[in-house]
Design a protein around this motif. Structure first.
Motif, short mmCIF file in Angstrom:
data_model
loop_
_atom_site.label_atom_id
_atom_site.label_comp_id
_atom_site.label_asym_id
_atom_site.label_seq_id
_atom_site.Cartn_x
_atom_site.Cartn_y
_atom_site.Cartn_z
N SER A 1 35.54 35.48 30.51
CA SER A 1 35.80 35.21 31.92
C SER A 1 37.31 35.10 32.12
O SER A 1 38.04 34.77 31.19
CB SER A 1 35.11 33.93 32.39
OG SER A 1 35.70 32.79 31.79
N TYR A 2 37.76 35.41 33.33
CA TYR A 2 39.20 35.35 33.57
C TYR A 2 39.48 34.90 35.01
O TYR A 2 38.71 35.15 35.93
CB TYR A 2 39.86 36.71 33.33
CG TYR A 2 39.44 37.80 34.30
CD1 TYR A 2 40.18 38.07 35.45
CD2 TYR A 2 38.31 38.58 34.06
CE1 TYR A 2 39.79 39.06 36.34
CE2 TYR A 2 37.92 39.57 34.93
CZ TYR A 2 38.66 39.81 36.07
OH TYR A 2 38.27 40.79 36.95
N ALA A 3 40.56 34.17 35.14
CA ALA A 3 41.11 33.80 36.45
C ALA A 3 42.62 33.97 36.29
O ALA A 3 43.09 35.10 36.14
CB ALA A 3 40.72 32.38 36.83
N GLU A 4 43.38 32.86 36.27
CA GLU A 4 44.81 33.00 35.97
C GLU A 4 45.02 33.31 34.50
O GLU A 4 46.01 33.92 34.11
CB GLU A 4 45.55 31.71 36.35
CG GLU A 4 45.55 31.47 37.85
CD GLU A 4 46.54 30.39 38.26
OE1 GLU A 4 47.45 30.09 37.47
OE2 GLU A 4 46.38 29.85 39.35
N GLN A 5 44.08 32.87 33.66
CA GLN A 5 44.07 33.19 32.24
C GLN A 5 42.65 33.61 31.87
O GLN A 5 41.72 33.48 32.68
CB GLN A 5 44.51 31.99 31.40
CG GLN A 5 45.94 31.55 31.66
CD GLN A 5 46.32 30.34 30.84
OE1 GLN A 5 45.49 29.47 30.56
NE2 GLN A 5 47.59 30.27 30.44
N ASN B 1 43.83 32.13 40.54
CA ASN B 1 44.18 33.50 40.87
C ASN B 1 43.49 34.49 39.93
O ASN B 1 42.63 34.10 39.14
CB ASN B 1 45.70 33.66 40.81
CG ASN B 1 46.38 32.90 41.94
OD1 ASN B 1 46.16 33.18 43.12
ND2 ASN B 1 47.22 31.92 41.59
N THR B 2 43.90 35.77 40.01
CA THR B 2 43.17 36.83 39.32
C THR B 2 44.09 37.60 38.39
O THR B 2 44.98 38.32 38.86
CB THR B 2 42.53 37.79 40.34
OG1 THR B 2 41.74 37.04 41.26
CG2 THR B 2 41.67 38.82 39.64
N CYS B 3 43.87 37.48 37.09
CA CYS B 3 44.63 38.25 36.10
C CYS B 3 43.68 39.22 35.41
O CYS B 3 43.08 38.90 34.37
CB CYS B 3 45.30 37.32 35.08
SG CYS B 3 46.30 38.20 33.85
N ARG C 1 48.10 38.16 39.14
CA ARG C 1 48.72 37.61 37.93
C ARG C 1 48.68 38.70 36.86
O ARG C 1 47.83 39.58 36.88
CB ARG C 1 47.98 36.36 37.43
CG ARG C 1 48.14 35.14 38.32
CD ARG C 1 49.58 34.61 38.30
NE ARG C 1 49.71 33.37 39.05
CZ ARG C 1 49.93 33.30 40.36
NH1 ARG C 1 50.01 34.42 41.07
NH2 ARG C 1 50.06 32.14 40.96
N GLY C 2 49.60 38.61 35.88
CA GLY C 2 49.63 39.62 34.83
C GLY C 2 50.07 40.97 35.38
O GLY C 2 50.89 41.06 36.30
N VAL C 3 49.52 42.04 34.84
CA VAL C 3 49.83 43.40 35.32
C VAL C 3 49.20 43.58 36.70
O VAL C 3 48.00 43.35 36.88
CB VAL C 3 49.30 44.46 34.34
CG1 VAL C 3 49.58 45.86 34.86
CG2 VAL C 3 49.92 44.27 32.96
#
Length: 476
Positions: free
Chosen positions: A119-123, A156-158, A190-192
Motif C-alpha cells: 500500500s502507498y500514500a506519502e510512503q 498524499n499520493t506517491c 509525491r515522489g516522481v
C-alpha cells in the motif's frame, strides 16, 4: 553468311532475354507457439525516388494451434504484486472494492504461485511480503491483508514509491511470470510526478522482467500517467469509474497470466542499409545503429500484439529493394525452450508510377488504430482546456477518415493478390473505432449540459478517462 560478310538488315536479331520475374517479398508468416507476420505498407515503390512506407509486425498465439487447456496445465509460477493506493482520497467504498478484488484474486491463485501486497500514500509499506500460495496460506494471507490496511486512508499520493516497493517484493521471488497490478484514484503529488520520469520508473520495472498493468479508480486520477506506466511496462490500462468492476478487471488480468504461453518476447527489426526510421508508433523502443529493439513481454493464449513503424527508403534502382530483417525471440512456455522466428521484407521498385501499390489494407487498418488513439488523446487535451467544440471537430474529422478508409480497405481486400493469414475482419475493426469516437463525442455533449464547466464535471472527467483507456487498447 561467310566469315567477314556484313550482316544483312533482314537477318533475324537475337532477342533480349526477358527480365527475371520479381518475387513478392513484402509479407511473411512464420512461427509455431507464437505466429509472427511481417508486412510492408507497399509491395511496389517508385524507383529512383525517395519514398516512405510502413513496416508492420503482428505477433499472436492462434487458438487453433495451441490447446488452451494444455496452456493452463503447463505450470509456470506466477509472481503477483498488488500495489494499492492508500491515500486520503481512497476512503470508503473505493478501498473496500480494491481490497475485495485483491482478496478474490488471491483465492484464485494456484498453489505454488507467489503474491505480495503493497500500500502507498506519502510512503509505501509492505502489507503482505512475498508468500507462496498454498491451501494453508491462502485465507491467512487475506486476513493479514485486511489487518494491514485497517487504518483509515490518509495523506498524499506517491505512485512511484508504490512501484519501487512493489518491485522490491518481486525481486525476492523465484523464476516465473512477474506482474504488478497498480491501483490509484488520484494525482501523483509525491515522489516522481511527471510523465517522463514515470516512464523511466516503468521502463526500469520492464527491464527487470515485470509487466505493470494500471487501474485508475473514479474520475480524478491522472490518466496520462497511469496509461504511460502501462504502455512503458507492456501492460494494460483500465478505467474503473466506480470501483465496482475491479474484481472483473483483476480476473481478466489473472486469466491472461494463467494462460501465458510465452514470456520475455523481444522484437528486433534490422533495417537494410540506407533505410531510416521516420516514426515508431505507440510502442517503446530502443535503436542501436540499424536495429530497432522492441520489448513485447508476456503472451497469453489468444493474445495479439502489434508493432508499426514508418520508414524512409532512399532512391533505389528498378528491382528488389531489401527493407528489413525481422527477428522475434521469446521464452516458449509451451515447448519449454527458447523460441525464435525470422523473416525478411523487401519491396519491388518500379519505374512506372501507375504500378506503385496503394497502402496495404491490413497496414491501413493498424495505422488507423494508431491515429484513432492519437485523436482521442488530442481531443482530451482540447476538452481539458475548455475547447469542447474543437475537441468534437477533431473527433468528427477523424470519423470521416475512418469511413473513407473502411471503404478503401474493403476494395483492397477484394484484389486477387491480397492475402491475410489470420482472416481479420477489417470492417469490424473500423466499426469499433468509429463506435468509440461516437461515444467520445456523446460524452463531451453530455458534459456540456452539466451545471459546472464541462471539463470539471463528473461526466466530462469520466469521458476523458474512458478515452484514455480506449486509446491504450488501440495502441497494442
Amino acid at each position: 553468311m561467310n566469315q567477314g560478310d556484313t550482316p544483312r538488315s533482314n537477318d533475324p536479331k537475337p532477342e533480349d532475354p526477358p527480365p527475371p520475374k520479381l518475387v513478392d517479398k513484402s509479407t511473411f508468416v512464420t512461427g509455431k507457439t507464437l505466429m509472427v507476420e511481417g508486412r510492408l505498407g507497399h509491395s511496389r515503390m517508385l524507383a529512383d525516388a525517395r519514398g516512405e512506407t510502413f513496416l508492420f509486425v503482428d505477433v499472436r498465439s492462434e487458438l487453433d494451434q495451441v490447446n488452451q487447456a494444455g496452456a493452463r496445465s503447463g505450470f509456470e509460477p506466477l509472481n503477483l504484486a498488488v500495489v494499492i493506493d492508500h491515500s486520503g482520497s481512497m476512503k470508503g467504498q473505493r478501498e473496500r472494492n480494491a481490497i475485495d478484488a485483491a482478496a478474490g484474486m488471491i483465492r484464485r491463485l494456484r498453489d505454488g504461485d507467489t503474491v505480495s501486497v503493497v500500500s502507498y500514500a506519502e510512503q509505501a509499506k509492505v502489507v503482505i511480503p512475498v508468500t507462496t500460495i498454498s491451501s494453508a496460506s491462502r485465507e491467512r494471507l487475506i486476513r493479514e491483508m485486511l489487518d494491514g490496511v485497517n487504518d483509515p486512508p490518509s495523506g498524499n499520493t506517491c505512485i512511484s514509491c508504490g512501484i519501487d516497493l512493489g518491485m522490491r517484493t518481486l525481486s525476492g521471488r523465484r523464476a516465473g511470470i512477474d506482474r504488478m497490478l497498480l491501483l490509484s484514484d488520484g494525482e501523483a503529488n509525491r515522489g516522481v510526478q511527471d510523465e517522463g520520469g514515470m516512464r523511466v520508473v516503468a521502463r526500469q520495472a520492464r527491464n527487470r522482467g515485470a509487466t505493470i498493468s494500471s487501474i485508475g479508480v473514479d474520475v480524478d486520477y491522472n490518466e496520462r500517467l497511469m496509461s504511460a506506466i502501462a504502455r512503458e511496462a507492456n501492460g494494460r490500462h483500465y478505467f474503473s469509474e466506480t470501483g465496482e468492476n475491479l474484481e472483473q478487471i483483476f480476473d481478466e488480468e489473472l486469466d491472461s497470466l494463467v494462460t501465458a504461453i510465452a514470456k520475455d518476447g523481444k522484437l528486433v527489426v534490422e533495417l537494410a542499409p540506407g533505410v531510416r526510421v521516420a516514426e515508431v508508433l505507440d510502442r517503446s523502443y530502443q535503436q542501436v545503429d540499424r536495429r530497432v529493439i522492441v520489448p513485447m513481454g508476456t503472451f497469453a493464449v489468444g493474445e495479439e500484439k502489434t508493432f508499426l513503424i514508418r520508414l524512409e527508403v532512399p532512391p533505389s534502382p528498378v528491382g528488389e529493394r531489401p527493407v528489413a530483417a525481422v527477428t522475434f525471440s521469446y521464452d516458449d512456455l509451451a515447448g519449454r525452450e527458447p523460441g525464435e522466428c525470422f523473416g525478411e521484407l523487401a519491396a519491388n521498385m518500379t519505374a512506372t508510377p501507375s504500378e506503385v501499390s496503394p497502402l496495404d489494407a491490413i497496414v491501413l487498418g493498424r495505422l488507423s488504430r494508431s491515429e484513432t488513439a492519437r485523436t482521442l488523446e488530442q481531443a482530451n487535451v482540447l476538452f481539458a482546456q475548455g475547447r469542447t467544440a474543437e475537441a468534437q471537430a477533431t473527433v468528427d474529422a477523424h470519423l470521416s477518415e475512418i469511413k473513407e478508409r473502411r471503404e478503401a480497405a474493403g476494395l483492397l481486400t477484394k484484389a486477387k493478390d491480397f492475402f491475410d493469414p489470420f482472416g481479420r475482419d477489417l470492417d469490424d475493426e473500423f466499426n469499433k473505432q468509429a463506435g468509440v469516437l461516437d461515444e467520445a463525442n456523446a460524452g463531451f455533449v453530455e458534459a456540456e449540459s452539466a451545471p459546472e464547466p464541462a471539463a470539471a464535471s463528473r461526466p466530462g472527467k469520466a469521458q476523458v478517462r474512458r478515452n484514455a483507456a480506449q486509446a491504450d487498447a488501440f495502441s497494442l
